[in-house]
Scaffold this motif. Sequence first.
Motif, PDB file in Angstrom:
ATOM      1  N   SER A   5      47.998  -6.374  50.868  1.00  0.00           N
ATOM      2  CA  SER A   5      46.544  -6.408  50.751  1.00  0.00           C
ATOM      3  C   SER A   5      45.902  -6.492  52.127  1.00  0.00           C
ATOM      4  CB  SER A   5      46.129  -7.624  49.918  1.00  0.00           C
ATOM      5  OG  SER A   5      44.748  -7.828  49.980  1.00  0.00           O
ATOM      6  N   ASN A   6      44.653  -6.111  52.205  1.00  0.00           N
ATOM      7  CA  ASN A   6      43.895  -6.274  53.429  1.00  0.00           C
ATOM      8  C   ASN A   6      43.375  -7.709  53.557  1.00  0.00           C
ATOM      9  OD1 ASN A   6      42.959  -5.214  55.838  1.00  0.00           O
ATOM     10  ND2 ASN A   6      40.983  -4.667  54.974  1.00  0.00           N
ATOM     11  N   LYS A   7      43.549  -8.505  52.503  1.00  0.00           N
ATOM     12  CA  LYS A   7      43.096  -9.892  52.521  1.00  0.00           C
ATOM     13  C   LYS A   7      43.978 -10.715  53.447  1.00  0.00           C
ATOM     14  CE  LYS A   7      41.161  -9.948  47.890  1.00  0.00           C
ATOM     15  NZ  LYS A   7      41.237 -10.583  46.556  1.00  0.00           N
ATOM     16  N   LEU A   8      43.346 -11.696  54.091  1.00  0.00           N
ATOM     17  CA  LEU A   8      44.055 -12.559  55.022  1.00  0.00           C
ATOM     18  C   LEU A   8      44.437 -13.868  54.337  1.00  0.00           C
ATOM     19  CD1 LEU A   8      44.908 -13.047  58.017  1.00  0.00           C
ATOM     20  CD2 LEU A   8      42.679 -14.144  58.312  1.00  0.00           C
ATOM     21  N   ALA A   9      45.693 -14.270  54.476  1.00  0.00           N
ATOM     22  CA  ALA A   9      46.163 -15.564  53.989  1.00  0.00           C
ATOM     23  C   ALA A   9      46.554 -16.398  55.202  1.00  0.00           C
ATOM     24  CB  ALA A   9      47.362 -15.388  53.064  1.00  0.00           C
ATOM     25  N   ILE A  10      46.144 -17.652  55.187  1.00  0.00           N
ATOM     26  CA  ILE A  10      46.512 -18.571  56.268  1.00  0.00           C
ATOM     27  C   ILE A  10      47.651 -19.444  55.762  1.00  0.00           C
ATOM     28  CG2 ILE A  10      45.738 -20.449  57.766  1.00  0.00           C
ATOM     29  CD1 ILE A  10      42.878 -19.285  57.389  1.00  0.00           C
ATOM     30  N   VAL A  11      48.754 -19.453  56.494  1.00  0.00           N
ATOM     31  CA  VAL A  11      49.898 -20.265  56.094  1.00  0.00           C
ATOM     32  C   VAL A  11      50.073 -21.408  57.082  1.00  0.00           C
ATOM     33  CG1 VAL A  11      51.146 -18.458  54.853  1.00  0.00           C
ATOM     34  CG2 VAL A  11      51.533 -18.732  57.279  1.00  0.00           C
ATOM     35  N   LEU A  12      50.281 -22.601  56.543  1.00  0.00           N
ATOM     36  CA  LEU A  12      50.615 -23.756  57.372  1.00  0.00           C
ATOM     37  C   LEU A  12      52.114 -23.673  57.622  1.00  0.00           C
ATOM     38  CD1 LEU A  12      49.831 -26.364  58.762  1.00  0.00           C
ATOM     39  CD2 LEU A  12      50.093 -27.535  56.581  1.00  0.00           C
ATOM     40  N   LEU A  13      52.477 -23.372  58.845  1.00  0.00           N
ATOM     41  CA  LEU A  13      53.861 -23.059  59.191  1.00  0.00           C
ATOM     42  C   LEU A  13      54.418 -24.146  60.104  1.00  0.00           C
ATOM     43  CD1 LEU A  13      56.027 -20.873  58.832  1.00  0.00           C
ATOM     44  CD2 LEU A  13      54.972 -19.623  60.705  1.00  0.00           C
ATOM     45  N   VAL A  21      59.884 -19.816  54.027  1.00  0.00           N
ATOM     46  CA  VAL A  21      60.003 -19.046  52.779  1.00  0.00           C
ATOM     47  C   VAL A  21      58.619 -18.723  52.221  1.00  0.00           C
ATOM     48  CG1 VAL A  21      60.794 -19.149  50.375  1.00  0.00           C
ATOM     49  CG2 VAL A  21      62.297 -19.919  52.220  1.00  0.00           C
ATOM     50  N   THR A  22      57.722 -19.708  52.238  1.00  0.00           N
ATOM     51  CA  THR A  22      56.356 -19.486  51.753  1.00  0.00           C
ATOM     52  C   THR A  22      55.677 -18.365  52.539  1.00  0.00           C
ATOM     53  OG1 THR A  22      56.175 -21.783  51.063  1.00  0.00           O
ATOM     54  CG2 THR A  22      54.121 -20.582  51.372  1.00  0.00           C
ATOM     55  N   ALA A  23      55.815 -18.398  53.862  1.00  0.00           N
ATOM     56  CA  ALA A  23      55.207 -17.359  54.697  1.00  0.00           C
ATOM     57  C   ALA A  23      55.817 -15.993  54.409  1.00  0.00           C
ATOM     58  CB  ALA A  23      55.366 -17.720  56.172  1.00  0.00           C
ATOM     59  N   ALA A  24      57.135 -15.934  54.252  1.00  0.00           N
ATOM     60  CA  ALA A  24      57.798 -14.661  53.962  1.00  0.00           C
ATOM     61  C   ALA A  24      57.326 -14.089  52.628  1.00  0.00           C
ATOM     62  CB  ALA A  24      59.316 -14.840  53.965  1.00  0.00           C
ATOM     63  N   LEU A  25      57.168 -14.948  51.633  1.00  0.00           N
ATOM     64  CA  LEU A  25      56.669 -14.483  50.330  1.00  0.00           C
ATOM     65  C   LEU A  25      55.218 -14.018  50.438  1.00  0.00           C
ATOM     66  CD1 LEU A  25      58.242 -17.162  47.967  1.00  0.00           C
ATOM     67  CD2 LEU A  25      58.887 -14.742  48.163  1.00  0.00           C
ATOM     68  N   ALA A  26      54.401 -14.778  51.147  1.00  0.00           N
ATOM     69  CA  ALA A  26      52.990 -14.400  51.313  1.00  0.00           C
ATOM     70  C   ALA A  26      52.857 -13.079  52.070  1.00  0.00           C
ATOM     71  CB  ALA A  26      52.232 -15.511  52.026  1.00  0.00           C
ATOM     72  N   ALA A  27      53.760 -12.836  53.022  1.00  0.00           N
ATOM     73  CA  ALA A  27      53.718 -11.611  53.825  1.00  0.00           C
ATOM     74  C   ALA A  27      53.956 -10.358  52.986  1.00  0.00           C
ATOM     75  CB  ALA A  27      54.728 -11.686  54.960  1.00  0.00           C
ATOM     76  N   GLN A  28      54.552 -10.531  51.822  1.00  0.00           N
ATOM     77  CA  GLN A  28      54.777  -9.382  50.943  1.00  0.00           C
ATOM     78  C   GLN A  28      53.480  -8.871  50.330  1.00  0.00           C
ATOM     79  OE1 GLN A  28      57.724 -10.581  48.069  1.00  0.00           O
ATOM     80  NE2 GLN A  28      59.320 -10.790  49.605  1.00  0.00           N
ATOM     81  N   SER A  29      52.461  -9.716  50.282  1.00  0.00           N
ATOM     82  CA  SER A  29      51.218  -9.330  49.620  1.00  0.00           C
ATOM     83  C   SER A  29      49.971  -9.433  50.488  1.00  0.00           C
ATOM     84  CB  SER A  29      51.000 -10.214  48.381  1.00  0.00           C
ATOM     85  OG  SER A  29      52.082 -10.083  47.485  1.00  0.00           O
ATOM     86  N   TYR A  30      50.035 -10.153  51.601  1.00  0.00           N
ATOM     87  CA  TYR A  30      48.842 -10.406  52.411  1.00  0.00           C
ATOM     88  C   TYR A  30      49.103 -10.216  53.891  1.00  0.00           C
ATOM     89  CZ  TYR A  30      47.306 -12.805  48.186  1.00  0.00           C
ATOM     90  OH  TYR A  30      46.972 -13.092  46.888  1.00  0.00           O
ATOM     91  N   ARG A  31      48.031  -9.982  54.643  1.00  0.00           N
ATOM     92  CA  ARG A  31      48.078 -10.117  56.100  1.00  0.00           C
ATOM     93  C   ARG A  31      48.097 -11.615  56.358  1.00  0.00           C
ATOM     94  NH1 ARG A  31      43.863  -9.235  59.063  1.00  0.00           N
ATOM     95  NH2 ARG A  31      42.385  -9.586  57.385  1.00  0.00           N
ATOM     96  N   LEU A  32      48.809 -12.060  57.385  1.00  0.00           N
ATOM     97  CA  LEU A  32      48.944 -13.492  57.607  1.00  0.00           C
ATOM     98  C   LEU A  32      48.361 -13.959  58.930  1.00  0.00           C
ATOM     99  CD1 LEU A  32      52.600 -14.247  56.425  1.00  0.00           C
ATOM    100  CD2 LEU A  32      50.475 -14.381  55.112  1.00  0.00           C
TER     101      LEU A  32
END
Length: 97
Positions: A5-13, A21-32
């Motif tokens: 997606s073009n949507k941005l997700a912010i991950v607390l890394l 793992v959370t960031a890797a999963l989020a990267a499948q669907s969002y810009r991070l």
Amino acid sequence: MAEVSNKLAIVLLSGGMDSCVTAALAAQSYRLAALHSDYGQRTEARERRAFEQIADRLGIEQRLVIDQRYMTSIGAPRSPTAVLQCRPRACTPRAFR
């Protein structure tokens, strides 16, 4: 694999396994964008290296490291394995055994 997606997700890394793992999963669907907190923990140098390595691997360009070392001055534990043991009128740090 789903389109990113073009949507941005912010991950607390933190640099640990769970946030990786959370960031890797989020990267499948969002810009991070990645956020890392330095709260004076003893493991900060290693966690910061892992944060940078994970962000590099996932191609995360937007990164923010926040300095929260002031937390130690108000009683926050420096160990990531410490918890607060709360009693009426008092909370004291206590490490896991």
